[in-house]
Design a protein around this motif. Structure first.
Motif, PDB file in Angstrom:
ATOM      1  N   ILE A   1     -38.834  10.331 -10.947  1.00 46.72           N
ATOM      2  CA  ILE A   1     -39.523   9.380 -11.755  1.00 46.72           C
ATOM      3  C   ILE A   1     -40.516   9.874 -13.148  1.00 46.72           C
ATOM      4  O   ILE A   1     -40.114   9.521 -14.222  1.00 46.72           O
ATOM      5  CB  ILE A   1     -40.220   7.755 -11.371  1.00 46.72           C
TER       6      ILE A   1
ATOM      7  N   SER B   1     -32.038   9.415 -15.876  1.00 47.68           N
ATOM      8  CA  SER B   1     -33.681   8.955 -16.508  1.00 47.68           C
ATOM      9  C   SER B   1     -34.246   8.992 -17.651  1.00 47.68           C
ATOM     10  O   SER B   1     -34.420   9.820 -18.998  1.00 47.68           O
ATOM     11  CB  SER B   1     -35.054  10.574 -15.354  1.00 47.68           C
TER      12      SER B   1
ATOM     13  N   GLU C   1     -37.056   7.825 -20.509  1.00 48.14           N
ATOM     14  CA  GLU C   1     -38.543   6.772 -19.845  1.00 48.14           C
ATOM     15  C   GLU C   1     -38.938   6.747 -18.215  1.00 48.14           C
ATOM     16  O   GLU C   1     -39.400   7.650 -17.434  1.00 48.14           O
ATOM     17  CB  GLU C   1     -38.900   5.424 -20.574  1.00 48.14           C
TER      18      GLU C   1
ATOM     19  N   THR D   1     -37.777   5.062 -15.544  1.00 46.61           N
ATOM     20  CA  THR D   1     -36.419   4.250 -15.403  1.00 46.61           C
ATOM     21  C   THR D   1     -35.232   5.484 -14.850  1.00 46.61           C
ATOM     22  O   THR D   1     -35.321   6.211 -15.600  1.00 46.61           O
ATOM     23  CB  THR D   1     -35.720   2.502 -16.215  1.00 46.61           C
TER      24      THR D   1
ATOM     25  N   GLU E   1     -32.230   5.847 -12.615  1.00 50.32           N
ATOM     26  CA  GLU E   1     -30.661   5.338 -12.506  1.00 50.32           C
ATOM     27  C   GLU E   1     -29.947   6.370 -11.780  1.00 50.32           C
ATOM     28  O   GLU E   1     -29.438   7.020 -12.543  1.00 50.32           O
ATOM     29  CB  GLU E   1     -29.548   4.601 -14.219  1.00 50.32           C
TER      30      GLU E   1
ATOM     31  N   ARG F   1     -31.252   1.402  -9.769  1.00 50.35           N
ATOM     32  CA  ARG F   1     -32.033   1.733 -10.452  1.00 50.35           C
ATOM     33  C   ARG F   1     -33.478   1.306  -9.941  1.00 50.35           C
ATOM     34  O   ARG F   1     -33.364   0.710  -9.195  1.00 50.35           O
ATOM     35  CB  ARG F   1     -32.089   0.473 -11.827  1.00 50.35           C
ATOM     36  N   ARG F   2     -34.316   2.122 -11.217  1.00 53.01           N
ATOM     37  CA  ARG F   2     -35.748   2.260  -9.801  1.00 53.01           C
ATOM     38  C   ARG F   2     -36.636   2.515 -10.863  1.00 53.01           C
ATOM     39  O   ARG F   2     -37.096   3.497 -11.704  1.00 53.01           O
ATOM     40  CB  ARG F   2     -35.470   3.483  -8.358  1.00 53.01           C
ATOM     41  N   SER F   3     -37.834   1.955 -10.804  1.00 53.89           N
ATOM     42  CA  SER F   3     -38.439   2.142 -11.789  1.00 53.89           C
ATOM     43  C   SER F   3     -39.907   2.452 -10.550  1.00 53.89           C
ATOM     44  O   SER F   3     -40.361   1.466 -10.199  1.00 53.89           O
ATOM     45  CB  SER F   3     -38.761   0.767 -13.093  1.00 53.89           C
TER      46      SER F   3
END
Length: 118
Positions: free
Chosen positions: A53, A90, A92, A94, A96, A115-117
């Motif tokens: 990330i 990727s 920023e 986030t 996906e 999705r993961r932030s």
């Protein structure tokens, strides 16, 4: 009965359960977003994807992430799914991931996005 992921309590105060396609999707999500070393009894479980990330976005990084994810899915879920394609993006902060797979039990082709932030 299989526990739902993420773990939660159902309406009657019991552990929530899941079945079929939802269960398979939950398994994929667990492999994607679990870091190796996070599970005590399975220290190699997971894909290591979350560490990406904060990495600078680049083609080589995306390619290595796709290979790592595909390998982890094949290693841990080969009895459940046949992985056809993985796409990792990727932007920023986030991440996906798109996974195209066939559910072995039903031979149904599916595409799921995760999705993961931070």
């Amino acid at each position: 009965m299989r526990m739902d992921f993420p773990y939660r309590i159902a309406g009657k105060g019991r552990t929530a359960a899941t079945e079929g396609d939802t269960y398979v999707r939950d398994l994929i999500e667990q492999v994607l977003f679990t870091s190796p070393g996070e599970r005590v009894n399975r220290p190699t479980f997971g894909s290591g994807l979350l560490r990406l990330i904060f990495e600078p976005n680049s083609e080589p990084l995306a390619s290595s992430a796709q290979l790592a994810v595909q390998g982890a899915l094949q290693q841990w879920l080969a009895d459940y799914i046949l992985v056809e394609a993985v796409r990792v993006q990727s932007q920023e902060a986030t991440l996906e991931v798109t996974v195209q797979y066939v559910v072995r039990r039903t031979q149904e082709r599916r595409v799921e996005r995760f999705r993961r932030s931070p």
